[in-house]
Motif scaffolding. Structure first.
Motif, short mmCIF file in Angstrom:
data_model
loop_
_atom_site.label_atom_id
_atom_site.label_comp_id
_atom_site.label_asym_id
_atom_site.label_seq_id
_atom_site.Cartn_x
_atom_site.Cartn_y
_atom_site.Cartn_z
N VAL A 303 0.84 -1.21 0.00
CA VAL A 303 0.00 0.00 0.00
C VAL A 303 0.88 1.25 0.00
CG1 VAL A 303 -1.60 1.37 1.43
CG2 VAL A 303 -2.00 -1.08 1.11
N LEU A 304 1.86 1.28 0.90
CA LEU A 304 2.70 2.48 1.01
C LEU A 304 3.53 2.68 -0.25
CD1 LEU A 304 3.73 2.12 4.76
CD2 LEU A 304 1.93 3.55 3.80
N ASP A 305 4.00 1.58 -0.85
CA ASP A 305 4.74 1.67 -2.13
C ASP A 305 3.86 2.29 -3.21
OD1 ASP A 305 7.07 0.66 -1.30
OD2 ASP A 305 6.90 -1.29 -2.30
N ILE A 306 2.63 1.79 -3.31
CA ILE A 306 1.73 2.29 -4.36
C ILE A 306 1.47 3.79 -4.14
CG2 ILE A 306 -0.61 2.14 -5.33
CD1 ILE A 306 -0.57 -0.89 -4.52
N ILE A 307 1.18 4.15 -2.88
CA ILE A 307 0.89 5.56 -2.58
C ILE A 307 2.07 6.44 -3.01
CG2 ILE A 307 0.64 7.20 -0.65
CD1 ILE A 307 -1.22 5.17 0.68
N GLU A 308 3.28 5.98 -2.71
CA GLU A 308 4.46 6.79 -3.04
C GLU A 308 4.74 6.77 -4.54
OE1 GLU A 308 7.78 5.88 -0.50
OE2 GLU A 308 6.57 6.24 1.30
N GLU A 309 4.73 5.57 -5.14
CA GLU A 309 5.07 5.47 -6.58
C GLU A 309 4.08 6.24 -7.44
OE1 GLU A 309 5.44 1.30 -7.64
OE2 GLU A 309 6.88 1.04 -6.01
N GLU A 310 2.82 6.23 -7.05
CA GLU A 310 1.80 6.91 -7.87
C GLU A 310 1.59 8.37 -7.47
OE1 GLU A 310 -1.69 4.43 -8.28
OE2 GLU A 310 -0.48 2.74 -8.97
N GLY A 311 2.41 8.86 -6.55
CA GLY A 311 2.30 10.28 -6.15
C GLY A 311 0.93 10.64 -5.61
N LEU A 312 0.32 9.71 -4.86
CA LEU A 312 -1.08 9.91 -4.48
C LEU A 312 -1.27 11.00 -3.41
CD1 LEU A 312 -2.46 6.25 -4.60
CD2 LEU A 312 -2.79 8.09 -6.25
N ILE A 313 -0.24 11.24 -2.60
CA ILE A 313 -0.44 12.24 -1.54
C ILE A 313 -0.51 13.64 -2.16
CG2 ILE A 313 0.49 13.22 0.60
CD1 ILE A 313 1.61 10.45 1.26
N THR A 314 0.34 13.89 -3.15
CA THR A 314 0.28 15.18 -3.85
C THR A 314 -1.06 15.31 -4.55
OG1 THR A 314 2.61 14.91 -4.27
CG2 THR A 314 1.52 16.62 -5.53
N LYS A 315 -1.52 14.21 -5.13
CA LYS A 315 -2.80 14.25 -5.83
C LYS A 315 -3.94 14.56 -4.85
CE LYS A 315 -5.99 11.40 -8.21
NZ LYS A 315 -6.21 10.05 -8.65
N VAL A 316 -3.90 13.93 -3.67
CA VAL A 316 -4.94 14.21 -2.66
C VAL A 316 -4.94 15.69 -2.30
CG1 VAL A 316 -5.57 13.81 -0.23
CG2 VAL A 316 -4.96 11.87 -1.68
N ASP A 317 -3.73 16.24 -2.17
CA ASP A 317 -3.62 17.66 -1.81
C ASP A 317 -4.24 18.53 -2.90
OD1 ASP A 317 -2.67 19.93 -0.35
OD2 ASP A 317 -1.07 20.12 -1.85
N THR A 318 -3.85 18.28 -4.17
CA THR A 318 -4.31 19.13 -5.27
C THR A 318 -5.81 18.98 -5.51
OG1 THR A 318 -2.18 18.59 -6.26
CG2 THR A 318 -3.74 19.77 -7.66
#
Ligand code: PLP
Length: 408
Positions: A303-318
């Motif tokens: 899960v943490l790999d996917i979140i990081e590799e797919e840049g999901l935290i930045t996406k959540v922010d934007t």
């Protein structure tokens, strides 16, 4: 999807079975879930629902993610459980990863959020007794908080509706009734071993704590040699557009609790502690049969790999900023929206009595949300939603609010 025998049951049979055989703890909505894919949940009739609740902040990667499905199958065949009497490769690796991203030093794994909170409370009391014997037992908690339903966690969950039938609860818990620096200063003393907070209260209706208040909490914990415990079970792991919600406040807790989205649907919780509390749990002080098993930990690593590799935290922010801005615009047009609160994909729309009605009408239109604290429409969508999904949600909410307001 392959058929399974339970799915042969009709909705009315399922409901009848539950009514007869389950304690009546849950008030369920009439959505009979069959399966999920991406951002969608499908009911047993095949109707598709856009998920804006994410299993209450759990399904951060949506449904049927191929990488998680692969880990489930592979690790399911290899080793699901081996007990905490022995080693396996994934518990230490997950602890290392969580320690690195959080700035903590040690981890302990649990099966749920409430158990992570229990472990945090034991760390707090143990820290207190190491520092001051029996003179430091007090745990400070906030009004309107939610930390879980086992006795320790329930004791710091300061809402009457959860606590009332179960008193007496754990002693030496004191409630800070106002989110002001003044109230906090009055509550602290040398007898305090810990101050527990959710940086953004979740079940309490998506209430971000004031920045000055959280910072003062950190300073007071330092002054009185107490631990700052951040419960990020609902708001952590990318949900607010940063890895952890405490980062929005520029403070670091001493103890951090996680669960919900950690293994994106497979039960897993964690309590993390910094170097200050590294000695607070020693051999035999705590333990669990299931916590930290190989399947759960390997899933969480993925899960943490996917979140990081797919840049999901930045996406959540934007995308979260876009969603919040649009909701604030909508508030200009709709009198039922009283306030929009939150960060990233953790959003509450204060709507009074209209909140529950909105949840029901959105569900009819194929969108899943819920009402927190009765009056707040709560949004916790999966991190994988796209702008088109946000726009679909906004259009549906606009339509629902028009219906509700014209009927009022
Ligand atoms: N802490 C917070 C902030 C929560 O939101 C929750 C659940 O909603 C819990 C603790 C309890 O977690 P669990 O339901 O996994 O026991």
């Amino acid at each position: 999807m392959e058929k399974d025998s339970a799915i042969e049951l009709k909705p009315e049979d399922i409901q009848a079975l539950e009514e007869k055989y389950l304690f009546a703890t849950y008030k369920r909505s009439a959505l009979y879930c069959s399966h999920g894919s991406g951002v969608y949940v499908y009911d047993m009739s095949g109707k598709r629902y856009l998920d804006f609740l994410g299993g209450i902040s759990v399904n951060s990667l949506g449904y049927g993610h191929p990488r998680l499905a692969r880990v489930l199958t592979e690790q399911g065949q290899r080793l699901i459980h081996c007990s905490n009497l022995f080693y396996h490769p994934y518990q230490g690796a997950l602890a290392k990863k969580l320690v690195e991203v959080s700035g903590m030093a040690k981890a302990f794994f649990t099966n749920s959020g409430t158990e992570a909170v229990e472990a945090a409370l034991k760390i707090a009391r143990s820290y207190g007794s190491i520092r001051a014997g029996s003179g430091k037992p007090v745990i400070l908690t906030l009004k309107n908080s939610f930390h879980g339903r086992t006795f320790g966690a329930l004791s710091i969950t300061t809402q009457d509706k959860y606590q009332a039938p179960f008193r007496p609860l754990v002693p030496d818990i004191e409630i800070v009734e106002e989110f002001t620096v003044d109230a906090l200063e009055k509550a602290f003393s040398d007898r305090v071993c810990a101050f527990v907070l959710e940086p953004i209260q979740g079940e309490g209706g998506i209430v971000p704590l004031p920045e000055s208040f959280v910072r003062a909490g950190r300073a007071l914990c330092d002054r009185y040699d107490a631990l700052l415990i951040a419960d990020e079970i609902q708001c952590g792991l990318g949900r607010t557009g940063k890895y952890f919600a405490f980062e929005h406040y520029s403070v670091k807790p001493d103890v951090l609790t996680l669960a919900k989205s950690l293994a994106a649907g497979y039960p897993l919780g964690a309590v993390l502690g910094n170097a200050r509390v590294a000695e607070s749990l020693g051999p035999g002080d705590h333990g669990t049969t299931f916590g930290g098993g190989p399947l759960a930990c390997r899933l969480a690593l993925e899960v943490l790999d996917i979140i990081e590799e797919e840049g999901l935290i930045t996406k959540v922010d934007t995308l979260g900023r876009y969603l919040i801005d649009e909701l604030k615009n909508m508030a200009q047009r709709h009198r039922s929206i009283r306030e929009v609160r939150g960060l990233g994909f953790m959003i509450g729309i204060e709507m009074g009595d209209a909140a529950k009605e909105a949840v029901t009408r959105l569900l009819d239109k194929g969108i899943i949300t819920n009402a927190a604290h009765e009056t707040v429409l709560r949004l916790l969508p999966p991190f994988i939603i796209e702008k088109k999904d946000v726009d679909e949600f906004l259009a549906a909410l606009d339509a629902v609010l028009k219906e509700i307001e014209s009927a009022a």
